[in-house]
Scaffold this active site. Structure first.
Site, PDB file in Angstrom:
ATOM      1  N   LYS A 108       0.850  -1.202   0.000  1.00 16.94           N
ATOM      2  CA  LYS A 108       0.000   0.000   0.000  1.00 16.94           C
ATOM      3  C   LYS A 108       0.883   1.249   0.000  1.00 16.94           C
ATOM      4  O   LYS A 108       2.103   1.149   0.172  1.00 16.94           O
ATOM      5  CB  LYS A 108      -0.913  -0.010   1.236  1.00 16.94           C
ATOM      6  CG  LYS A 108      -0.163   0.054   2.559  1.00 16.94           C
ATOM      7  CD  LYS A 108      -1.094  -0.149   3.743  1.00 16.94           C
ATOM      8  CE  LYS A 108      -0.312  -0.164   5.043  1.00 16.94           C
ATOM      9  NZ  LYS A 108      -1.143  -0.554   6.182  1.00 16.94           N
ATOM     10  N   ARG A 127     -10.191  -0.121  15.347  1.00 16.91           N
ATOM     11  CA  ARG A 127     -10.144   0.679  14.130  1.00 16.91           C
ATOM     12  C   ARG A 127     -11.108   0.012  13.151  1.00 16.91           C
ATOM     13  O   ARG A 127     -12.249   0.407  13.056  1.00 16.91           O
ATOM     14  CB  ARG A 127      -8.698   0.676  13.613  1.00 16.91           C
ATOM     15  CG  ARG A 127      -8.211   1.965  13.066  1.00 16.91           C
ATOM     16  CD  ARG A 127      -6.732   1.950  12.764  1.00 16.91           C
ATOM     17  NE  ARG A 127      -6.283   0.757  12.048  1.00 16.91           N
ATOM     18  CZ  ARG A 127      -5.046   0.554  11.599  1.00 16.91           C
ATOM     19  NH1 ARG A 127      -4.127   1.476  11.804  1.00 16.91           N
ATOM     20  NH2 ARG A 127      -4.712  -0.541  10.954  1.00 16.91           N
ATOM     21  N   TYR A 149      18.045  29.377   8.735  1.00 16.80           N
ATOM     22  CA  TYR A 149      16.936  30.198   9.235  1.00 16.80           C
ATOM     23  C   TYR A 149      16.893  30.181  10.762  1.00 16.80           C
ATOM     24  O   TYR A 149      17.063  29.124  11.382  1.00 16.80           O
ATOM     25  CB  TYR A 149      15.609  29.651   8.721  1.00 16.80           C
ATOM     26  CG  TYR A 149      15.345  29.934   7.263  1.00 16.80           C
ATOM     27  CD1 TYR A 149      15.185  31.235   6.797  1.00 16.80           C
ATOM     28  CD2 TYR A 149      15.241  28.883   6.357  1.00 16.80           C
ATOM     29  CE1 TYR A 149      14.927  31.477   5.457  1.00 16.80           C
ATOM     30  CE2 TYR A 149      14.979  29.127   5.009  1.00 16.80           C
ATOM     31  CZ  TYR A 149      14.824  30.424   4.572  1.00 16.80           C
ATOM     32  OH  TYR A 149      14.569  30.657   3.239  1.00 16.80           O
ATOM     33  N   MET A 151      13.615  24.448   2.623  1.00 13.75           N
ATOM     34  CA  MET A 151      12.757  23.781   1.639  1.00 13.75           C
ATOM     35  C   MET A 151      13.571  22.925   0.666  1.00 13.75           C
ATOM     36  O   MET A 151      13.206  21.787   0.369  1.00 13.75           O
ATOM     37  CB  MET A 151      11.950  24.832   0.863  1.00 13.75           C
ATOM     38  CG  MET A 151      10.975  24.210  -0.121  1.00 13.75           C
ATOM     39  SD  MET A 151      10.091  25.434  -1.083  1.00 13.75           S
ATOM     40  CE  MET A 151       8.874  26.000   0.074  1.00 13.75           C
TER      41      MET A 151
HETATM   42  C1  LIG Z   1      -0.334  -1.654   6.732  1.00 11.63           C
HETATM   43  C2  LIG Z   1      -0.873  -2.950   7.165  1.00 11.63           C
HETATM   44  C3  LIG Z   1      -0.009  -4.020   7.443  1.00 11.63           C
HETATM   45  C4  LIG Z   1       1.491  -3.892   7.396  1.00 11.63           C
HETATM   46  O1  LIG Z   1       1.957  -3.263   8.563  1.00 11.63           O
HETATM   47  P1  LIG Z   1       3.526  -3.079   8.835  1.00 11.63           P
HETATM   48  O2  LIG Z   1       3.592  -2.515  10.191  1.00 11.63           O
HETATM   49  O3  LIG Z   1       4.019  -2.121   7.798  1.00 11.63           O
HETATM   50  O4  LIG Z   1       4.119  -4.418   8.692  1.00 11.63           O
HETATM   51  C5  LIG Z   1      -0.569  -5.232   7.770  1.00 11.63           C
HETATM   52  N1  LIG Z   1      -1.914  -5.392   7.854  1.00 11.63           N
HETATM   53  C6  LIG Z   1      -2.765  -4.382   7.615  1.00 11.63           C
HETATM   54  C7  LIG Z   1      -4.227  -4.611   7.734  1.00 11.63           C
HETATM   55  C8  LIG Z   1      -2.281  -3.127   7.274  1.00 11.63           C
HETATM   56  O5  LIG Z   1      -3.140  -2.132   7.032  1.00 11.63           O
END
Ligand SMILES: *Cc1c(COP(=O)(O)O)cnc(C)c1O
Length: 364
Positions: A35, A132, A261, A309
């Site tokens: 993802k 969640r 800065y 930046m």
């Molecule tokens: C993002 C995610 C993972 C992976 O988590 P990591 O901490 O990056 O290994 C696994 N399961 C679900 C449902 C996730 O959303």
């Protein structure tokens, strides 16, 4: 010549990390999570490093479509399932599997199931304390029954009972906290014998491999950063991304002069300050305090002054060879992204995901 800032993705590191994770997960199959554009590394870019994975997990349909476009033919799981009923038909065309995490999604599934062009594998997600996503434990039996009925009627693949841990980054010698453990045990008691389970993220694979279930879901560790509590190197992981630039300018400061800065950094001695072509508009954290390490000429050089930046400044007083054109690693094999992140009050995940679109990538 382009600006001398590059993010390099090393495919052999990804393949190595997957091997490490697979060895740790034992009997469980590792399903790398790709993802957020493969945690900022680029979906299409990392794919070659993931050749040995049995399946992949993404969040959204466009990501899954890109994976299919890039030639990935093995299973793909949508981690949050379908956001609208019509998504199931697109998911069907793309031959995807998906998560069902609430009653709405379950109802949509029941009403559309007979019309889908394929036989998806359903990952029924149960809430075991993260609070969640997921169906609550008291409602789990009923949901399992409904999915079971549907799957038997349509001859779909064996479903997967899934959960996501809130505390798998606790040290390996500690068990999950008792209430989570109790919910986890309750979940496994509910699991029909012929269903698979998918329970663990990177932290679970690395710290509590016995709790991963049949399909582990490592994300961050695939890319060689650590979910904690140990360092990525301690777990035998290799960083998949190196963010590297060069010195653009060197300034000689007398004691008492300042850099950047707000004049945050004040020279305590006659100093050489190198200006590096990377700033917060590239994804380097503006919160990085003085002392955050970079790597120049085989040595660590500390950030000196606020990150701007497009540039940041480092103290190279003790690195006489550092000069205009010298390569500087912001993170990678010599400075871990987790160390930079932690000094800036965040986690490696956030920095990797936040590399800006203007940074050119290269694959090694
Ligand atoms: C993002 C995610 C993972 C992976 O988590 P990591 O901490 O990056 O290994 C696994 N399961 C679900 C449902 C996730 O959303």
């Amino acid at each position: 010549m382009p600006r001398p800032l590059t993010a390099t993705v090393t495919l052999s590191a990804i393949a190595h990390n997957l091997k490490v994770l697979q060895a740790r997960a034992g009997q469980a199959t590792c399903m790398p999570v790709v993802k957020a554009d493969a945690y900022g590394h680029g979906l299409e870019r990392v794919l070659k490093g993931l050749d040995n994975a049995a399946c992949l997990a993404v969040l959204e349909l466009p990501g899954a479509a890109r994976l299919r476009q890039a030639g990935w033919q093995k299973p793909i799981v949508l981690l949050e399932g379908c956001f609208h009923p019509e998504d199931m038909h697109i998911a069907g065309q793309l031959q995807l599997d998906w998560v069902v995490h609430n009653q709405h999604q379950l109802t949509w599934l029941e009403s559309e199931a007979g019309k889908l062009p394929h036989k998806p594998r359903i990952y029924l997600k149960i809430n075991t304390g993260m609070n969640r996503l997921g169906i609550s434990l008291p409602d789990a039996s009923e949901a399992i029954g409904r999915v079971r009925q549907l799957v038997e009627r349509l001859d779909w693949p064996q479903p997967v009972l899934m959960t996501h841990f809130a505390n798998a980054d606790c040290p390996p010698d500690q068990t999950l906290n008792p209430s989570v453990q109790a919910q986890f045990d309750a979940l496994l008691r509910l699991k029909p014998a012929d269903w698979a389970s998918s329970l663990g993220n990177s932290a679970a694979v690395l710290n509590h491999p016995a709790l991963c279930g049949d399909i582990a879901r490592p994300g961050i560790a695939t890319y060689g950063a650590s979910p904690g509590p140990l360092t990525a190197a301690d777990y035998g992981l290799l960083p998949a991304m190196a963010l590297e630039s060069e010195i653009l300018s060197v300034q000689t400061l007398a004691a008492g002069q300042t850099a950047g800065y707000g004049s945050r950094w004040v020279a305590k001695r006659p100093s050489r300050i190198a200006v590096v072509a990377c700033g917060y508009a590239d994804g380097y954290p503006r919160h990085a305090p003085d002392g955050t390490p970079t790597w120049v000429c085989g040595q660590r050089a500390p950030i000196a002054g606020r990150v701007s930046m497009d540039m940041l400044t480092i103290d190279v007083t003790d690195i006489p060879d550092a000069d205009i054109g010298s390569p500087v690693q912001l993170w990678g094999g010599n400075v871990s992204v987790d160390e930079v992140a932690s000094l800036s009050g965040t986690i490696g995940y956030e920095l990797l995901c936040a590399v800006a679109p203007r940074v050119p990538f290269r694959v090694a």
